[in-house]
Motif scaffolding. Structure first.
Motif, short mmCIF file in Angstrom:
data_model
loop_
_atom_site.label_atom_id
_atom_site.label_comp_id
_atom_site.label_asym_id
_atom_site.label_seq_id
_atom_site.Cartn_x
_atom_site.Cartn_y
_atom_site.Cartn_z
N GLY A 69 0.80 -1.21 0.00
CA GLY A 69 0.00 0.00 0.00
C GLY A 69 0.83 1.26 0.00
O GLY A 69 1.87 1.35 0.66
N SER A 70 0.35 2.24 -0.76
CA SER A 70 0.97 3.55 -0.82
C SER A 70 -0.03 4.59 -0.35
O SER A 70 -1.18 4.61 -0.82
N SER A 71 0.35 5.42 0.61
CA SER A 71 -0.51 6.49 1.10
C SER A 71 -1.82 5.92 1.64
O SER A 71 -1.81 5.04 2.49
N ILE A 72 -2.98 6.36 1.11
CA ILE A 72 -4.25 5.85 1.65
C ILE A 72 -4.37 4.36 1.41
O ILE A 72 -5.08 3.66 2.15
N GLY A 73 -3.69 3.82 0.39
CA GLY A 73 -3.68 2.37 0.18
C GLY A 73 -3.07 1.65 1.37
O GLY A 73 -3.55 0.57 1.77
N ALA A 74 -2.02 2.22 1.96
CA ALA A 74 -1.42 1.63 3.16
C ALA A 74 -2.39 1.73 4.34
O ALA A 74 -2.47 0.80 5.16
N TRP A 75 -3.13 2.83 4.44
CA TRP A 75 -4.10 2.98 5.53
C TRP A 75 -5.20 1.94 5.39
O TRP A 75 -5.61 1.31 6.38
N ARG A 76 -5.73 1.76 4.17
CA ARG A 76 -6.78 0.77 3.94
C ARG A 76 -6.31 -0.62 4.35
O ARG A 76 -7.02 -1.36 5.03
N PHE A 77 -5.12 -0.98 3.91
CA PHE A 77 -4.63 -2.33 4.16
C PHE A 77 -4.25 -2.53 5.63
O PHE A 77 -4.40 -3.63 6.17
N ALA A 78 -3.77 -1.49 6.28
CA ALA A 78 -3.50 -1.61 7.71
C ALA A 78 -4.80 -1.90 8.46
O ALA A 78 -4.86 -2.80 9.31
N ALA A 79 -5.86 -1.15 8.14
CA ALA A 79 -7.16 -1.39 8.79
C ALA A 79 -7.64 -2.82 8.53
O ALA A 79 -8.20 -3.48 9.41
N ALA A 80 -7.39 -3.31 7.32
CA ALA A 80 -7.85 -4.66 6.94
C ALA A 80 -7.08 -5.76 7.67
O ALA A 80 -7.53 -6.92 7.66
N CYS A 81 -5.96 -5.41 8.27
CA CYS A 81 -5.18 -6.41 9.01
C CYS A 81 -5.72 -6.68 10.41
O CYS A 81 -5.14 -7.50 11.14
N HIS A 82 -6.80 -6.03 10.80
CA HIS A 82 -7.40 -6.31 12.11
C HIS A 82 -7.63 -7.82 12.21
O HIS A 82 -8.25 -8.42 11.34
N PRO A 83 -7.13 -8.45 13.27
CA PRO A 83 -7.16 -9.92 13.32
C PRO A 83 -8.54 -10.54 13.49
O PRO A 83 -8.72 -11.72 13.18
N HIS A 84 -9.52 -9.77 13.98
CA HIS A 84 -10.84 -10.36 14.25
C HIS A 84 -11.98 -9.67 13.51
O HIS A 84 -12.99 -10.31 13.22
N ASP A 85 -11.83 -8.39 13.22
CA ASP A 85 -12.95 -7.64 12.65
C ASP A 85 -12.45 -6.64 11.60
O ASP A 85 -12.51 -5.42 11.80
N PRO A 86 -11.97 -7.11 10.46
CA PRO A 86 -11.46 -6.18 9.44
C PRO A 86 -12.55 -5.25 8.92
O PRO A 86 -12.28 -4.07 8.67
N ALA A 87 -13.77 -5.74 8.76
CA ALA A 87 -14.85 -4.88 8.26
C ALA A 87 -15.13 -3.74 9.24
O ALA A 87 -15.31 -2.58 8.84
N GLY A 88 -15.16 -4.05 10.53
CA GLY A 88 -15.37 -3.01 11.53
C GLY A 88 -14.23 -2.02 11.57
O GLY A 88 -14.44 -0.81 11.76
N SER A 89 -13.01 -2.50 11.36
CA SER A 89 -11.85 -1.62 11.35
C SER A 89 -11.89 -0.68 10.15
O SER A 89 -11.58 0.52 10.26
N ILE A 90 -12.30 -1.18 8.99
CA ILE A 90 -12.45 -0.33 7.81
C ILE A 90 -13.56 0.68 8.03
O ILE A 90 -13.45 1.85 7.61
N ASP A 91 -14.63 0.28 8.70
CA ASP A 91 -15.70 1.22 9.07
C ASP A 91 -15.15 2.36 9.92
O ASP A 91 -15.50 3.53 9.73
N THR A 92 -14.31 2.00 10.89
CA THR A 92 -13.73 3.02 11.78
C THR A 92 -12.90 4.01 10.98
O THR A 92 -12.97 5.23 11.20
#
Length: 360
Positions: A69-92
């Motif tokens: 990921g680059s820039s916001i791409g890195a932010w998106r993918f970091a949120a998606a790495c949440h170990p239990h709730d990636p969808a909730g993390s992306i929502d946040t």
């Protein structure tokens, strides 16, 4: 509404060969590419939630996937790495991103502080743990280390250095190496394949000590925000937006013989632009994305957007003093993204996905 009107589907020759021979399965995905682009990502949030909480686990898929990921791409993918709730993390991340407001003439310090607050809202302890130890997703955060005049925070020097970089880039991307060095903060020291290592392929291990600075630096726009100085474990210097060199990530990333050979790229655009300075250069086309499958918005989706445009950082100026109008346009893009998600589901279920995919 046909899914191929809602989506732009493009692929490099190696990716098209995989689709023609085997169809599309999450088992084919060995890497994902996340472009820079600020608010443009909002049209992808629904698709991201579906991919990371559902589709990537179908067909008994269990292979590791490199998230680049680059820039916001890195932010998106970091949120998606949440170990239990990636969808909730992306929502946040989405909610925090929508909740940013600025004064009429914001300073770099005001913008930097606001963006840091967004980062701190979604980069929770769980997300940091996922970035560093997720069982499937290996995170790679693209940044650049500034060189020559671009190391300065003095506005005149930084603007002049960036302008020289843009001018040289118009003739050759190779010239960027005099102004910026690609530095990748990687889980496990990398292992990615780069086609233009002369721009830098330095891999720094992601650690608890540098993950926050790395993700922040990746989206640190020169002249708009202040750079990150001397992140832990990295060479001394000022680190800025990875999109300067890798705007849409025109890279192979995977070895030709990889068991999972596809680079999946959920994208907000119809084209792949190598670097930030290439946006206005129509002749600068992708050269290294042979195994990339790009999923972008099609004409029917753009018809549902304000002025047929995805959100953009310029919206802060376009809607100056009218935050309600800006947020309404951004919400319209988020809502349109639900159609993008549904169209992707139809595409993956189609009997012959290759027939709908055009060359990248």
């Amino acid at each position: 509404m046909d899914f191929h009107d809602v989506l732009t589907l493009r692929a490099g020759p190696a990716a098209r060969a995989v689709l023609a021979k085997e169809g599309l399965s999450p088992r084919h995905v060995g890497a994902m590419a996340g472009a820079a682009g600020g608010p443009k990502w909002l049209i992808l949030s629904a698709l991201d939630r579906y991919l990371f909480s559902d589709w990537l686990y179908r067909d008994d898929a269990a292979q590791p996937i490199d998230l680049v990921g680059s820039s916001i791409g890195a932010w998106r993918f970091a949120a998606a790495c949440h170990p239990h709730d990636p969808a909730g993390s992306i929502d946040t991340l989405e909610r925090a991103y929508l909740d940013q407001f600025y004064s009429a003439k914001p300073t770099r310090d005001e913008i930097s502080g606001t963006v840091r607050a967004i980062l701190d809202t979604f980069l929770t302890d769980d997300v940091r743990d996922g970035v560093l130890s997720h069982p499937r997703f290996r995170m790679h955060v693209l940044t650049v280390r500034s060189r020559a005049l671009t190391r300065s925070e003095a506005r005149g020097a930084l603007m002049f250095g960036s302008s020289l970089g843009a001018l040289g880039n118009a003739f050759s991307r190779n010239s960027l190496r005099w102004f910026f060095e690609r530095v990748v903060f990687s889980r496990g020291k990398g292992g990615l394949h780069w086609a233009d290592a002369h721009l830098g392929d330095r891999a720094i291990e992601l650690t608890a000590a540098n993950v926050r600075d790395a993700v922040y630096a990746s989206g640190n726009v020169p002249l708009v925000m202040r750079g990150v100085v001397d992140p832990a474990g990295a060479p001394v210097g000022v680190y800025r937006d990875g999109g300067i060199v890798d705007y849409h990530i025109d890279q192979p990333l995977l070895a030709c013989e990889a068991d999972a050979p596809l680079v999946l790229m959920p994208h907000y655009d119809e084209r792949l632009v190598p670097g930030w300075f290439d946006k206005s250069l129509p002749w600068r086309r992708p050269r290294h994305a042979a195994n990339t499958l790009l999923i972008g918005p099609g004409p029917a989706l753009r018809d549902r957007l304000v002025e047929r445009k995805v959100p953009d950082r310029k919206d802060f100026y376009r809607y100056a003093g009218r935050d309600d109008a800006r947020l309404a346009a951004w919400q319209q893009a988020i809502d349109a993204g639900n159609l993008m998600r549904d169209a992707f589901i139809e595409f993956t279920d189609s009997a012959d996905p290759a027939r709908y995919v055009k060359p990248l």
